[in-house]
Design a protein around this motif. Structure first.
Motif, PDB file in Angstrom:
ATOM      1  N   ALA A 458       0.834  -1.205   0.000  1.00  0.00           N
ATOM      2  CA  ALA A 458       0.000   0.000   0.000  1.00  0.00           C
ATOM      3  C   ALA A 458       0.868   1.255   0.000  1.00  0.00           C
ATOM      4  N   ALA A 459       1.951   1.246   0.778  1.00  0.00           N
ATOM      5  CA  ALA A 459       2.847   2.408   0.809  1.00  0.00           C
ATOM      6  C   ALA A 459       3.536   2.593  -0.546  1.00  0.00           C
ATOM      7  N   GLY A 462       1.006   3.893  -2.989  1.00  0.00           N
ATOM      8  CA  GLY A 462       0.689   5.266  -2.632  1.00  0.00           C
ATOM      9  C   GLY A 462       1.725   6.235  -3.181  1.00  0.00           C
ATOM     10  N   GLU A 465       1.229   6.441  -6.936  1.00  0.00           N
ATOM     11  CA  GLU A 465       0.060   7.251  -7.273  1.00  0.00           C
ATOM     12  C   GLU A 465       0.378   8.744  -7.197  1.00  0.00           C
ATOM     13  N   LEU A 488      -6.865   1.592  -3.957  1.00  0.00           N
ATOM     14  CA  LEU A 488      -6.471   2.874  -3.367  1.00  0.00           C
ATOM     15  C   LEU A 488      -7.384   3.244  -2.208  1.00  0.00           C
ATOM     16  N   ARG A 491      -7.038   0.335   0.728  1.00  0.00           N
ATOM     17  CA  ARG A 491      -5.706   0.097   1.287  1.00  0.00           C
ATOM     18  C   ARG A 491      -4.907   1.388   1.445  1.00  0.00           C
ATOM     19  N   VAL A 492      -4.641   2.038   0.319  1.00  0.00           N
ATOM     20  CA  VAL A 492      -3.726   3.178   0.343  1.00  0.00           C
ATOM     21  C   VAL A 492      -4.287   4.332   1.165  1.00  0.00           C
ATOM     22  N   GLN A 493      -5.515   4.739   0.887  1.00  0.00           N
ATOM     23  CA  GLN A 493      -6.092   5.864   1.621  1.00  0.00           C
ATOM     24  C   GLN A 493      -6.264   5.542   3.106  1.00  0.00           C
ATOM     25  N   GLN A 496      -2.826   5.919   4.644  1.00  0.00           N
ATOM     26  CA  GLN A 496      -2.414   7.317   4.726  1.00  0.00           C
ATOM     27  C   GLN A 496      -3.190   8.089   5.784  1.00  0.00           C
TER      28      GLN A 496
END
Length: 717
Positions: A458-459, A462, A465, A488, A491-493, A496
């Protein structure tokens, strides 16, 4: 204001990584000039041990820059204490007592320094005292240089004098020598290059500060800070500094600290010692790594004299270690000499060509490719296209009536093709761009449950992106916009926003987590990422059959399971983990299943020491984790980092943890941190601060021939 007589427990780590606990009484807070978002106070530990604490208040703990600055300070203070603490001349530094970077309000503790700021002595010191101040400051710069540090904050308010010794302030602004300069300080104390943030930090930046401070003490006033003072000739005591170029406006015009010490007739204590006392230094313990790399090259590369590269090297050949499947393990093939330039640090002008099965290629003469799930051949077939709605239902898609090329391309971008080999129990499909672009690249993250594979992926994505790969000449688009958007969001959001991600669930059939279309060196290629549960990877079952076709691997190493460091024991206890000398069982299971050519796994690999923030103050780790990613990919630097990581893991863990390096023909090693801090419950209280998470991915891209300007043969061997 806190009651100064109220006692609480204070827990912290020493420079040796030992956890200490004291009853503590706290004095009043005060703000510290030049250190934004930092509070200072005196703390009495036990009965009568008074120390000075610098901490980040709760209101600022979510700021990554503030937290990162305290981490750099702690790492620098620990490095200096480990290296010079036992030495008498180490008293030129303010000595660290301990730190806790994961506390609700992270802090560093120091001894209370004697004396008062030298700014109070301008124009009042005797000749002998003035010489002592300057000489001891140059010694301090020499010691900092040997530790690879630049203090950056030497001035009348940050240097103390007790009548016999100077004390430099806490290294709150210290940076690694060679790191890009960031604007810091003011005239005249900071050098012009440091004030403007030009070039790379240099130990001679601190010599400028020493020279300006020396002038201030003699003249009783500061200079303008643009070059040598106009009346410099009036001060004979500054002749050595002048002769040594300490007042030169550019660092390149100043002599090294050792030369300035000679001019000042100051003995260099490091000239009488070997290695400066830093057993964890990155220059030590590389013998095993270098020897193993030499053995790999001897096993894989041809042994014959090197010669100049031919004007037109033969075309690269397609990787065939899986797609040219056959029975048995073939012998190493005869290798053509392509004159590939050798990797940095290997001492060769040109390196021999890699064997064909290690040479990546964009060439895809056959439109057939393998389904990454079932490993059977698939070709693009417009009659098998579907779209997938929000419920997950597959809806047939007929493109036979679409004649506008732009409309057709847009529909194909969002479409899927059913795999012709899927049965009713394991229906699966492929994004159409996977079948209509260059040769696919599949990457699997490997490690047991809880090592942080999902957080690392995910990092990574990120960073992608946010366009972090553009500076390396790579452009990225989603392989499928809908599935990418879901990844995104879920996982990513979530990461973050500081939320801990749920562990990956076990599967009965391996599916990739997300995919990209990457354009770099050559054609646009689909890149897919597999992130399976650790329990699935540790079992040699049907779900791991897809490993037979994976093109590259990122092995995620968890320091909590691997490293024999006492500083990690409280974190292990908190997370219910135990250290393992047998290595990661997922590593072993996967490596035993991947196809080999000769003694080695042919697929390129990277070892990512995740959660490296837990050992951030270790000098070998700080050397890499403390610096930003370079603006271009440097094979020589990757070779250095791999040596440092290998040495560090070999020193603090059993050999089993380096099995991927031992078994893979081409392997790089990296310090990374997917989150930058520990989770409390289901969130990260200090926010999420990824560090160097793209380093292993860039190495994989380089070894697979995707990275512009980098020859694949330069990396990992």
């Amino acid at each position: 204001m806190m009651n100064p007589y109220a006692e609480e427990e204070l827990s912290f780590l020493t420079h040796k990584g030992e956890r200490l606990r004291f009853g503590a009484r706290f004095g009043p807070d005060r703000e510290v000039p030049g250190r934004p978002a930092r509070l200072a106070r005196r703390v009495t530990l036990g009965v009568d041990w008074t120390v000075l604490q610098y901490r980040i208040p709760a209101s600022a703990t979510g700021d990554p820059d503030t937290h990162g600055a305290l981490e750099r300070e702690a790492a620098a203070a620990v490095a200096l204490e480990r290296r010079y603490g036992p030495e008498r001349y180490g008293e030129v530094f303010t000595r660290v007592v301990g730190y806790d970077l994961e506390a609700p309000e992270p802090f560093v503790l120091y001894r209370v320094a004697d004396g008062e700021p030298v700014g109070a002595h301008a124009g009042t010191l005797g000749v002998e005292e003035q010489h002592q101040v300057v000489a001891q400051l140059v010694l301090a710069v020499r010691l900092l240089e040997a530790a690879g540090l630049v203090h950056r904050a030497i001035g009348p308010d940050t240097v103390r004098w007790d009548g016999r010794h100077v004390r430099l302030s806490e290294p709150y602004a210290a940076t690694r020598a060679g790191e890009r300069r960031v604007p810091f300080g003011a005239a005249p104390w900071a050098s012009p290059e440091q004030r403007d943030g030009i070039g790379a930090a240099d130990p001679r930046d601190d010599l400028w500060s020493v020279a300006q401070l020396g002038y201030f003490l003699l003249a009783g006033r500061p200079d303008r800070g643009a070059g040598p003072p106009a009346d410099l000739a009036d001060f004979r005591l500054l002749a050595a500094l002048d002769h040594g170029g300490a007042f030169a406006p550019l660092a390149s015009g100043r002599r090294a600290p050792t030369e300035l010490m000679r001019l000042l007739n100051v003995p260099d204590p490091l000239a009488l010692t070997v290695g400066g006392g830093d057993d964890d230094g990155p220059a030590r313990g590389h013998t095993d790594y270098d020897g193993q790399m030499a053995r790999k090259r001897a096993d894989i590369l041809p042994q014959r004299p090197l010669r100049e590269a031919p004007p037109q090297p033969p075309p690269a050949r397609r990787v065939g270690w899986l797609r040219g499947r056959g029975s048995g393990t073939p012998a190493l093939p005869e290798v053509p000499d392509t004159g590939t330039q050798g990797p940095g640090g290997l001492g060769t002008a040109f390196a021999p060509a890699l064997p064909p099965y290690l040479v990546p290629s964009d060439a895809d003469p056959d439109p057939e490719r393998l389904c990454p799930h079932c490993l059977l051949p698939v070709v693009y077939d417009m009659t098998r296209l579907v779209t997938i709605d929000h419920k997950g239902d597959r809806i047939p898609l007929d493109l036979s009536t679409v004649h506008n090329p732009a409309h057709l391309a847009d529909l194909e971008r969002k479409a899927f093709q059913l795999c012709p080999h899927a049965d009713g129990d394991q229906l699966h499909e492929l994004p159409v761009p996977y079948l209509t672009h260059g040769r696919p690249l599949s990457i699997a993250l490997v490690g047991s449950s809880g090592v942080g594979k999902t957080h690392l992926l995910a990092a990574m994505l990120g960073e992608v992106e946010q366009g972090a790969l553009k500076q390396y000449g790579l452009t990225c688009l989603p392989l499928n916009p809908d599935t990418h958007r879901t990844f995104l969001r879920e996982r990513v959001q979530s990461l973050q926003q500081g939320r801990q991600l749920a562990q990956t669930g076990q599967q009965t059939f391996a599916r990739f987590a997300d995919g990209l279309l990457v354009t770099g060196r050559g054609d646009t290629r689909p890149v897919v990422f597999f992130d399976l549960a650790g329990e699935d990877l540790a079992q040699d079952g049907e779900v791991t059959r897809f490993l037979m076709g994976v093109d590259a691997f990122i092995f995620v190493l968890d320091p909590l399971r691997a490293l024999r460091l006492p500083a990690l024991d409280p974190v292990r206890e908190m997370n219910g983990l135990r250290r393992r000398d047998l290595g990661d069982e997922a590593f072993t299971t996967v490596l035993n299943r991947i196809p080999r050519r000769g003694p080695y796994v042919a697929a390129p690999a990277a070892i990512a020491v995740n959660k490296s923030d837990l050992v951030r103050v270790e000098p070998a780790v700080d050397r890499w984790l403390g610096g930003a990613m370079p603006p271009e990919y440097r094979p020589a630097a990757v070779h250095e980092e791999s040596r440092d990581v290998h040495t560090f893991v070999a020193q603090h863990a059993s050999a089993a943890w380096l099995k991927p390096f031992d078994d893979c023909a081409r392997c790089t090693l990296h310090f990374v941190a997917a989150t930058g801090g520990q989770a409390r419950g289901d969130h990260f209280p200090h926010g999420v601060r990824p560090r160097r998470v793209l380093a292993p991915l860039l190495s994989i891209f380089a070894m697979c021939g995707l990275l512009p300007g980098v020859e694949p043969g330069e990396v990992g061997i």
